[in-house]
Design a protein around this motif. Structure first.
Motif, PDB file in Angstrom:
ATOM      1  N   ILE A   1      -1.900  -4.296   0.443  1.00  0.00           N
ATOM      2  CA  ILE A   1      -3.267  -3.875   0.136  1.00  0.00           C
ATOM      3  C   ILE A   1      -4.272  -4.915   0.607  1.00  0.00           C
TER       4      ILE A   1
ATOM      5  N   ILE B   1       0.821  -1.208   0.000  1.00  0.00           N
ATOM      6  CA  ILE B   1       0.000   0.000   0.000  1.00  0.00           C
ATOM      7  C   ILE B   1       0.853   1.256   0.000  1.00  0.00           C
TER       8      ILE B   1
ATOM      9  N   VAL C   1      -7.822  -0.644  -4.650  1.00  0.00           N
ATOM     10  CA  VAL C   1      -7.889  -0.532  -3.190  1.00  0.00           C
ATOM     11  C   VAL C   1      -9.345  -0.498  -2.725  1.00  0.00           C
TER      12      VAL C   1
ATOM     13  N   TYR D   1      -5.530   1.833 -10.066  1.00  0.00           N
ATOM     14  CA  TYR D   1      -5.006   1.294  -8.804  1.00  0.00           C
ATOM     15  C   TYR D   1      -5.726   1.875  -7.595  1.00  0.00           C
ATOM     16  N   TYR D   2      -6.333   3.040  -7.718  1.00  0.00           N
ATOM     17  CA  TYR D   2      -7.180   3.511  -6.617  1.00  0.00           C
ATOM     18  C   TYR D   2      -8.422   2.634  -6.482  1.00  0.00           C
TER      19      TYR D   2
END
Length: 517
Positions: free
Chosen positions: A390, A320, A459, A455-456
């Motif tokens: 993550i 992360i 998450v 990639y946001y």
């Protein structure tokens, strides 16, 4: 005020082991000092009095509207970082699936008395740096900030990864400092001056030779390369993922936020002076009928590489903090683009982007700290207790819905999703770039924003839609200050659209003061 605090901490820190002073008490006292220093700076903030600025100590420092406002902002952010720590008294013992007892890792707590002392050192350096207008004061201020940050990275000596990261940070930081010193020496060799205003006046004289002008530009370019090292702009970014991921999250919070503010403001000072001191026809090298502004070209190339590398490489990250590091590199690309465009409109966008990035990034790391306190991790018994992967955030929406929602909002803001604050910042930067004819970089910035959303959203997918197999329960109870701070920052990101004039008018006023409007 900070110097008095520094002297007090120099006395109190050695006594903390033999008295009733706890590290948390020293940190809270330091936070109060930061807020008091911010109040003093704000009380001295008179736009009409400052005007174009006031020189201090024979020109070593130049107090202006921008430097006073940013200094106040630095103190406030420094105090906010020191405030929200988990409660020490609410440690809960658990039993894992094998019937073994364990306690959630507490290494992420600021349990080292010297922590606050080092933060005061680096804050004093940042405060000096935003007002420096002399090569001597500039170098001393940036080294005061940098050496304190190197020590901060290796402060947790029992953490092997933190020690390794701090050593790498020190070695590459020394290289960047050497570049800054080399650039300063070149400027002094060609002009015989160290004051930036005096150098500007010398170059503006029509009788100044082209060799002197080009020598000064070469020195400024080398210095700027050293500054770009310290803010982790591509291609000078290789140290950042290892350092930010290797140190505890409380240290990463400081490293990813505080040094960048002062160095970006310093780059803004160099930009405004360069624009005045080197006109378009003198600002660089001439190739036939084409004149290239080397300093601006350096910023544009680094902006392009930061946008591409920060976006593409971030897609493959599973840790992360490394993901957030590449996200930071991408945001640095946007700020460098606004800085390279160099106009009142773009500087306004640059200041707004810097402030919103700082607040959003701070909130993200505060949320990660909170998850690190709350998550039950048997494997982190001797570790830091930080969130490392993550996948550790799986299904945290069902365990901590408020924290998951706050992280969702921050990630959407960093991705530029309306109506979050980050959307308006990216819009302002891209609008100023398009308005000034930088179409290619604007297209790259738009594509980088779209791709980085991948990639946001990954998450977000882990937070909301993946089942967790790790044990449930409460780790360490969060303090009310920590909860309130996350709530306030999240509300500011979401509700900015309802009353944007306060921040936008402030950044516009600072941009106008730079251009003498």
């Amino acid at each position: 005020m900070l110097v008095i605090t520094l002297l007090t901490l120099l006395i109190a820190t050695p006594l903390s082991s033999s008295t009733k002073f706890t590290p948390e008490q020293l940190h809270r006292a330091t936070a109060v000092t930061f807020f008091f220093a911010a109040a003093l700076s704000f009380n001295a903030y008179y736009v009409a009095t400052l005007g174009a600025g006031v020189s201090l100590y024979s020109g070593l420092f130049h107090v202006s509207t921008v430097s006073m406002a940013i200094e106040c902002f630095i103190f406030v952010v420094g105090g906010l970082i020191l405030l929200p720590w988990a409660s020490r008294t609410s440690v809960v013992h658990h039993t894992n699936e094998f019937g073994q007892g364990y306690t959630p890792g507490l290494g992420a707590k600021p349990s080292i008395p010297e922590f606050a002392l080092i933060l005061v050192f680096t804050t004093i350096g940042a405060s000096f740096l935003v007002s420096s207008t002399d090569l001597v004061s500039l170098y001393l201020a940036i080294e005061l900030q940098s050496f304190a940050v190197y020590i901060l990275a290796t402060l947790y000596r029992e953490n092997e990864s933190a020690t390794s990261a701090g050593l790498k940070y020190f070695l590459l930081g020394a290289l960047s400092s050497a570049l800054i010193l080399l650039g300063s020496a070149l400027v002094y060799a060609y002009t015989g001056l160290t004051n930036l205003d005096a150098i500007s006046s010398l170059i503006s004289v029509s009788t100044t030779s082209d060799n002197v002008t080009q020598g000064v530009m070469l020195g400024l370019v080398v210095m700027t390369a050293g500054f770009l090292f310290k803010i982790a702009a591509a291609p000078f970014h290789n140290w950042a993922p290892d350092v930010y991921d290797g140190v505890p999250t409380i240290v990463t919070t400081w490293l990813s936020v505080m040094p960048k503010i002062s160095i970006f403001v310093l780059l803004l000072t160099v930009s405004s002076l360069t624009e005045g001191l080197l006109g378009p026809a003198q600002a660089g090298l001439t190739f036939g009928d084409i004149t290239v502004n080397v300093w601006q070209a350096l910023l544009l190339v680094c902006s392009l590489l930061s946008l591409i590398i920060g976006t593409v490489v971030g897609l493959s990250q599973v840790r992360i903090k490394r993901l957030l590091t590449y996200s930071t590199i991408s945001h640095v690309g946007f700020m460098l683009l606004a800085l390279a465009v160099s106009g009142q409109e773009s500087i306004d966008a640059f200041l707004f982007y810097l402030i919103q990035y700082t607040l959003t990034n701070l909130n993200v790391f505060l949320i990660l700290l909170a998850f690190g306190y709350l998550l039950v991790k048997p494997w982190a018994q001797k570790g830091t207790g930080d969130v490392e992967y993550i996948k550790e955030l799986r299904n945290q929406f069902s365990q901590s819905p408020a924290l998951a929602l706050s992280l969702l909002i921050c990630l959407f803001s960093m991705a530029g999703v309306p109506p979050m604050m980050g959307f308006f910042a990216k819009y302002a930067v891209l609008y100023s770039a398009i308005h000034n004819g930088y179409y290619f970089l604007s297209i790259v910035g738009i594509l980088a924003s779209v791709v980085s959303a991948g990639y946001y959203l990954r998450v977000v997918k882990v937070l909301y839609f993946e089942e967790s197999s790790q044990p449930t329960g409460d780790g360490v109870e969060l303090s009310s200050t920590h909860c309130y701070l996350i709530a306030v920052l999240t509300a500011a990101i979401v509700l900015f659209v309802l009353h944007p004039s306060l921040l936008l008018n402030s950044t516009q006023l600072m941009a106008m003061s730079i251009y003498g409007c």
